[in-house]
Design an enzyme around this catalytic site. Structure first.
Site, short mmCIF file in Angstrom:
data_model
loop_
_atom_site.label_atom_id
_atom_site.label_comp_id
_atom_site.label_asym_id
_atom_site.label_seq_id
_atom_site.Cartn_x
_atom_site.Cartn_y
_atom_site.Cartn_z
N GLY A 68 -8.18 4.29 9.44
CA GLY A 68 -9.38 3.47 8.48
C GLY A 68 -10.19 5.34 7.75
N LYS A 120 0.06 -4.12 -0.30
CA LYS A 120 -0.87 -4.74 -1.97
C LYS A 120 -1.91 -4.30 -2.13
CE LYS A 120 -0.45 -9.19 0.61
NZ LYS A 120 -1.05 -10.61 1.82
N GLY A 133 -1.41 5.12 8.89
CA GLY A 133 -0.13 4.34 9.64
C GLY A 133 1.11 3.74 9.69
N ARG A 152 -2.00 11.26 20.44
CA ARG A 152 -3.35 11.17 20.50
C ARG A 152 -3.90 12.41 21.25
NH1 ARG A 152 -5.13 5.71 17.76
NH2 ARG A 152 -5.34 6.38 15.98
P1 AMP Z 1 0.49 -0.98 3.54
O1 AMP Z 1 -0.19 -1.50 5.44
O2 AMP Z 1 -0.14 -1.54 3.40
O3 AMP Z 1 0.17 0.39 3.54
O4 AMP Z 1 1.54 -1.56 3.59
C1 AMP Z 1 3.32 -0.66 4.40
C2 AMP Z 1 4.13 -1.99 4.24
O5 AMP Z 1 4.39 -2.24 3.28
C3 AMP Z 1 5.00 -1.68 4.86
O6 AMP Z 1 5.65 -2.77 6.07
C4 AMP Z 1 6.50 -1.68 4.04
O7 AMP Z 1 6.83 -2.33 4.83
C5 AMP Z 1 5.75 -2.90 3.39
N1 AMP Z 1 6.22 -2.33 1.78
C6 AMP Z 1 6.64 -1.50 0.54
N2 AMP Z 1 7.12 -1.89 -0.42
C7 AMP Z 1 7.38 -2.96 -0.28
C8 AMP Z 1 7.80 -4.04 -1.44
N3 AMP Z 1 8.78 -3.57 -2.35
N4 AMP Z 1 7.84 -5.48 -1.21
C9 AMP Z 1 7.23 -6.37 -0.36
N5 AMP Z 1 6.48 -4.93 1.40
C10 AMP Z 1 6.47 -3.74 0.51
#
Ligand code: AMP
Length: 401
Positions: A377, A197, A354, A36
């Site tokens: 964000g 999620k 991130g 940064r």
């Molecule tokens: P996000 O912060 O929502 O972008 O989520 C990123 C996280 O999703 C990472 O830590 C990944 O390990 C997790 N992730 C991706 N695919 C899967 C999966 N099939 N099952 C569980 N976690 C996952």
């Protein structure tokens, strides 16, 4: 663009209040990653070159309106000086009125760095009095902190109401890249959306199915879509309560002409652990103890075909558990494919968030994407089509400087 740039403002001999984001990760007082700081250095140098006097303001961590000595910006002074190749003077007094004597005594060819803005309760509350105290320290304002642009704080929104303002070089680059990708993209425009999620990305999915021609969905969020379609996902991470929502997003995609790619084959294992036995199965064919942890090879090829036809890609989130090999395979392979097309001049690619930055770094393609945003964000909110308060504030400034 309706905001001014550094070249539009009269800054010779003027004190340029410059909002930067040098909120770097610290490990026992030492800077763990100075990215940064490196990224804002060109803006600071440009201000100096044009005869302006930069007064830098930033936050560091989350002191919550209180003085937390471990979060003093004094920790970044040396690295910042090295990055701009110019001495930086740290103002120990708190930002606002108390810093005025140091600013008044500021010589030409000087860079000042104010103390952590978030030591002051008025910063995050966007207190007009605090904004006025900050504004009084400068003659004009330059915002180079896109990553904080989704927050309406005194230093991002209050100050530009009071003094002539402009976007810094980093802010300009980021806004231009996002504008090319979303406002006037070359089509087909494809989104890659992954991550854990769907609950945290509902607004994003809703906005993207309306804008894009195709969407590649991966990660744990793909499991929620598969489960909603009646596919057995075993012990995989998924959100059973969001089945209806997932189906509604698919229906909206159909109505909006957005083709959605969900994995038809998947990599499964008993747990996300390095060295664990894994296999590729048709989606729905896993045994009850298994978890879906990555796109399978057929699905990866389908995703490659979609990216192969795209002219613009926006990417947020990994396709699998990319932190743990071999479940990083699809994310890395697809990222490398997008990077190759970008380097060939066939694709404009923007990625951010991130985990996405970490995944693209792991794939060693960070430099090959057209633009990689480190603003989590703010990047997501922009993709969602929301107005970012600090960008809006730059557009509605009081007067030309
Ligand atoms: P996000 O912060 O929502 O972008 O989520 C990123 C996280 O999703 C990472 O830590 C990944 O390990 C997790 N992730 C991706 N695919 C899967 C999966 N099939 N099952 C569980 N976690 C996952």
């Amino acid at each position: 663009m309706t905001w001014q740039t550094l070249d539009d403002l009269q800054i010779r001999g003027r004190r340029v209040l410059t909002r930067v984001d040098i909120n770097v990760p610290l490990d026992r007082g030492r800077i763990a990653d100075s990215t940064r700081i490196q990224r804002v250095a060109p803006t600071i140098r440009r201000i100096l070159e044009r005869g302006g006097r930069p007064i830098l303001m930033s936050h560091l961590g989350r002191p919550g309106g209180r003085i937390v000595p471990d979060l003093s910006l004094v920790a970044v002074v040396d690295t910042l000086s090295d990055a701009v190749n110019h001495p930086v003077t740290f103002v120990q007094e708190l930002p606002g009125r108390a810093a005025a004597p140091a600013v008044d005594g500021m010589g030409e060819d000087t860079i000042l760095l104010l103390e952590n803005l978030r030591f002051m309760p008025g910063e995050e509350k966007n207190d007009p009095n605090f904004a006025a105290e900050l504004a009084a320290l400068g003659d004009c304002f330059c915002n180079d902190a896109f990553s904080t642009a989704h927050r309406a704080h005194a230093s991002t929104v209050g100050v530009p109401r009071l003094v002539p303002s402009c976007a810094g070089l980093l802010m300009q680059t980021e806004l231009a890249a996002l504008e090319i990708a979303l406002t006037a993209p070359e089509r087909p425009l494809v989104a890659v959306v992954g991550g854990a999620k769907i609950s945290s990305k509902l607004d994003l999915l809703d906005a993207l199915v309306r804008k894009t021609d195709a969407m590649i969905i991966g990660g744990g969020m793909a499991n929620t879509f598969l489960a909603a379609q009646g596919v057995n996902v075993g012990r995989s991470l998924y959100e059973p309560d969001l089945g209806k929502t997932a189906l509604a997003i698919l229906a909206l995609a159909g109505a909006e002409g957005c083709t959605v790619l969900l994995p038809s084959d998947v990599v499964v294992a008993s747990e996300p652990r390095e060295g664990v036995a894994s296999r590729t199965v048709r989606a729905g064919q896993s045994v009850p103890g298994e978890m879906i942890l990555d796109y399978g090879s057929d699905s990866l090829n389908q995703a490659r075909r979609v990216i192969g036809q795209a002219r613009t890609v926006v990417w947020n989130g990994p396709l699998g558990v990319f932190e743990i090999p071999p479940f990083d395979h699809a994310t890395i392979a697809l990222a490398r494919f997008a990077a190759k097309r970008t380097m060939a001049g066939d694709l404009f690619s923007v990625a951010g968030g991130g985990d996405t930055v970490a995944a693209l770094n792991a794939a060693q393609v960070a430099e090959s994407f057209s633009y990689l945003s480190t603003a989590g964000g703010a990047f997501l909110q922009w993709l969602e089509g929301r107005t970012l308060p600090a960008v809006q504030a730059l557009k509605t400034q009081p007067a030309k400087g």
